[in-house]
Design a protein around this motif. Structure first.
Motif, PDB file in Angstrom:
ATOM      1  N   GLN A   5       9.293   1.457  -5.117  1.00 11.90           N
ATOM      2  CA  GLN A   5       8.322   0.388  -4.924  1.00 11.90           C
ATOM      3  C   GLN A   5       8.779  -0.514  -3.781  1.00 11.90           C
ATOM      4  N   GLY A   6       7.820  -0.934  -2.953  1.00  9.50           N
ATOM      5  CA  GLY A   6       8.122  -1.826  -1.844  1.00  9.50           C
ATOM      6  C   GLY A   6       8.535  -1.111  -0.570  1.00  9.50           C
ATOM      7  N   GLU A   7       8.644   0.216  -0.620  1.00 11.72           N
ATOM      8  CA  GLU A   7       9.054   0.982   0.555  1.00 11.72           C
ATOM      9  C   GLU A   7       7.842   1.396   1.376  1.00 11.72           C
ATOM     10  N   LYS A 131      -1.331  -0.401  -6.054  1.00  9.08           N
ATOM     11  CA  LYS A 131       0.127  -0.209  -6.072  1.00  9.08           C
ATOM     12  C   LYS A 131       0.581   0.648  -4.901  1.00  9.08           C
TER      13      LYS A 131
END
Length: 156
Positions: A5-7, A131
């Protein structure tokens, strides 16, 4: 491949390599000929409905309605993504501010430059707090100023 997540993941390849096809498979727009994938732990083949609620898509070519205004686009996408009606005005203000299009809020898309259209398309892919967001060639054909602006948007 597991992407935390966040990449930010970039897929490179020459024309015809299958980048757009991969995006269409991962967003549920095409069925894979073999194999499967998992997005946020949902199986692409078995739980497509769940995945559709998790992803945003900015296709390679803008899919904007020429007659609609920026505000009308956000309102429409908000309704389609299940945003409550009373939250739409706040969403419109927030999203237009994020892409520096507040002054053009009531202008028809037909009056937008290429860079403005791309910013609008990217904005629409973020509605509903997805997401995962798939951006297919988000800066192709743009001038250096708009390219820099879009890359700064993506890296936030």
């Amino acid at each position: 491949m597991d992407i935390p997540q966040g990449e930010l993941l970039t897929i490179l390849g020459h024309n015809g390599a299958g980048k757009t096809t991969l995006i269409n498979v991962l967003t549920g727009n095409l069925s894979p000929t073999a194999g499967t994938a998992r997005i946020n732990n949902y199986d692409l083949l078995l739980e497509t409905d769940m995945i559709e609620n998790l992803v945003g898509l900015c296709p390679q070519h803008d899919i904007l309605w020429e007659e609609l205004t920026a505000t009308e686009h956000i309102e429409l996408y908000g309704y389609l993504r299940g945003i409550p009606k009373e939250k739409i005005p706040e969403l419109i203000e927030q999203k237009l501010n994020e892409v520096n299009l507040t002054k053009q809020s009531h202008h028809q898309i037909r009056t937008f430059s290429g860079g403005m259209r791309r910013r609008m398309s990217i904005l629409l892919s973020t509605i509903g707090d997805p997401k995962v967001i798939f951006l297919d060639e988000p800066t192709t054909g743009l001038d250096p100023v708009n390219k820099r602006f879009i890359w700064s948007m993506i890296q936030v």
